[in-house]
Design a protein around this motif. Structure first.
Motif, short mmCIF file in Angstrom:
data_model
loop_
_atom_site.label_atom_id
_atom_site.label_comp_id
_atom_site.label_asym_id
_atom_site.label_seq_id
_atom_site.Cartn_x
_atom_site.Cartn_y
_atom_site.Cartn_z
N GLY A 160 48.29 27.49 47.65
CA GLY A 160 48.54 27.09 49.03
C GLY A 160 48.71 28.29 49.95
N ALA A 161 49.43 29.30 49.48
CA ALA A 161 49.63 30.51 50.28
C ALA A 161 48.31 31.24 50.50
CB ALA A 161 50.64 31.43 49.60
N LEU A 162 47.51 31.37 49.43
CA LEU A 162 46.21 32.04 49.56
C LEU A 162 45.26 31.27 50.47
CD1 LEU A 162 45.74 33.19 45.85
CD2 LEU A 162 46.18 34.67 47.82
N GLY A 163 45.29 29.95 50.36
CA GLY A 163 44.46 29.13 51.24
C GLY A 163 44.86 29.29 52.70
N VAL A 203 41.54 33.51 52.38
CA VAL A 203 41.01 34.64 51.61
C VAL A 203 39.59 34.40 51.08
CG1 VAL A 203 43.30 35.43 50.92
CG2 VAL A 203 42.06 33.80 49.45
N ASP A 204 39.02 33.25 51.37
CA ASP A 204 37.68 32.91 50.88
C ASP A 204 36.68 34.02 51.24
OD1 ASP A 204 35.61 31.50 49.76
OD2 ASP A 204 35.36 30.12 51.42
N GLY A 205 36.00 34.56 50.21
CA GLY A 205 35.01 35.61 50.42
C GLY A 205 35.60 37.01 50.52
N LYS A 206 36.92 37.14 50.36
CA LYS A 206 37.58 38.43 50.47
C LYS A 206 38.14 38.87 49.12
CE LYS A 206 38.70 37.32 55.25
NZ LYS A 206 39.75 36.97 56.20
N GLN A 207 38.83 39.99 49.11
CA GLN A 207 39.44 40.51 47.88
C GLN A 207 40.95 40.35 47.92
OE1 GLN A 207 38.20 44.61 47.62
NE2 GLN A 207 36.20 44.10 46.77
N VAL A 208 41.52 40.08 46.75
CA VAL A 208 42.97 40.03 46.58
C VAL A 208 43.33 41.03 45.49
CG1 VAL A 208 44.93 38.62 45.85
CG2 VAL A 208 43.16 37.63 47.33
N LEU A 209 44.18 41.99 45.82
CA LEU A 209 44.60 43.00 44.85
C LEU A 209 45.86 42.53 44.13
CD1 LEU A 209 42.56 44.63 46.51
CD2 LEU A 209 44.05 46.62 46.24
N GLN A 254 40.19 30.16 42.66
CA GLN A 254 40.07 28.84 43.28
C GLN A 254 40.14 28.92 44.80
OE1 GLN A 254 43.06 26.69 40.93
NE2 GLN A 254 41.43 25.29 40.34
N ALA A 255 40.83 29.93 45.32
CA ALA A 255 40.90 30.11 46.77
C ALA A 255 39.65 30.78 47.32
CB ALA A 255 42.13 30.94 47.13
N GLY A 256 38.70 31.12 46.42
CA GLY A 256 37.42 31.68 46.84
C GLY A 256 37.40 33.19 46.98
N ALA A 257 38.45 33.86 46.50
CA ALA A 257 38.54 35.32 46.63
C ALA A 257 38.17 36.00 45.32
CB ALA A 257 39.95 35.72 47.04
N ALA A 258 37.95 37.31 45.41
CA ALA A 258 37.67 38.12 44.22
C ALA A 258 38.93 38.89 43.83
CB ALA A 258 36.54 39.11 44.52
N SER A 290 40.31 48.13 50.38
CA SER A 290 39.07 48.37 51.13
C SER A 290 39.02 47.44 52.34
CB SER A 290 37.85 48.11 50.23
OG SER A 290 37.71 46.71 50.01
N ARG A 291 37.91 47.50 53.09
CA ARG A 291 37.76 46.62 54.26
C ARG A 291 37.67 45.15 53.84
NH1 ARG A 291 32.93 49.64 57.32
NH2 ARG A 291 32.46 50.14 55.16
N LYS A 292 37.35 44.89 52.58
CA LYS A 292 37.25 43.50 52.09
C LYS A 292 38.61 42.95 51.63
CE LYS A 292 32.47 43.83 50.46
NZ LYS A 292 31.59 43.74 49.27
N THR A 293 39.61 43.82 51.52
CA THR A 293 40.91 43.39 51.02
C THR A 293 41.66 42.59 52.07
OG1 THR A 293 41.03 45.40 49.66
CG2 THR A 293 43.07 44.15 49.97
N ALA A 294 42.14 41.41 51.68
CA ALA A 294 42.92 40.57 52.59
C ALA A 294 44.39 40.53 52.21
CB ALA A 294 42.36 39.15 52.60
#
Length: 199
Positions: free
Chosen positions: A42-45, A49-55, A71-75, A98-102
């Motif tokens: 729920g927090a990620l949604g 973060v869909d299409g972004k990166q999560v470290l 499941q939230a669509g992130a890498a 990186s610029r893709k990191t959310a």
């Protein structure tokens, strides 16, 4: 993306007042879920973060943390850990953003707080990424006299790790903006869950 995940239980819990007002849970805004993994999803949604990166730390739980990120669509992007605490090496963290990191997810395993939460927050603020703090394994612990879970922009908890009980989770935040996003996400996910159960 989040609302289209059949099989995820999105029941919104109505906890007893002693849990709602627990001093072990951070955040003036608290959203209770059926499980810790649904709190994380729920927090990620809410953070879109869909299409972004999560470290996240390389030492983590695949079935809950990594699956929620996917499941939230992130890498998921794994950051090496310090052997002494199993928490992220902050130099490595700063290098991997990186610029893709959310979002950066921090953990506090076995009662040990993340290495240096002040420095972790400084890195996240400088790089303009959200710090999502997982306080599941250290509810009630403090760092620099401040409650675990109150350092991040949002926090998540799983009660089955800390209390005798089968389930329960929570998202907490002091930030009105993040709280509003979580509230909208929870409403949408709950509606989608009812749709799939009746489909």
């Amino acid at each position: 993306m989040l609302g289209s995940c059949p099989g995820i239980e999105w029941g919104i819990m109505r906890p007893r007042s002693n849990l709602m007002n627990s001093p072990w849970i951070s955040g003036t805004h608290r959203f209770f879920t059926t499980y810790g993994r649904t709190a994380l999803l729920g927090a990620l949604g809410a953070l879109q973060v869909d299409g972004k990166q999560v470290l996240l730390p390389a030492f983590t739980c695949k079935n809950t943390v990594v699956d929620a990120v996917l499941q939230a669509g992130a890498a998921p992007v794994f950051v090496d850990v310090e052997i002494s605490s199993l928490n992220m090496n902050l130099r490595e963290l700063a290098r991997r953003i990186s610029r893709k990191t959310a979002v950066v997810i921090s953990h506090h395993y076995y009662g040990y707080t993340a290495t240096n939460l002040q420095e972790l927050n400084r890195i996240c603020q400088k790089k303009k990424v959200v710090h999502l703090e997982d306080g599941t394994h250290s509810m009630g612990a403090t760092f620099e006299n401040k409650l675990v879970g109150s350092w991040g922009d949002l926090s998540v908890y799983s009660f089955s790790k800390a209390f005798v009980g089968p389930a329960g989770g929570c998202i907490g935040s002091d930030d009105e903006n993040f709280a509003a996003k979580v509230s909208r996400q929870m409403e949408m996910a709950s509606l989608m869950d009812r749709f799939y159960k009746n489909y």
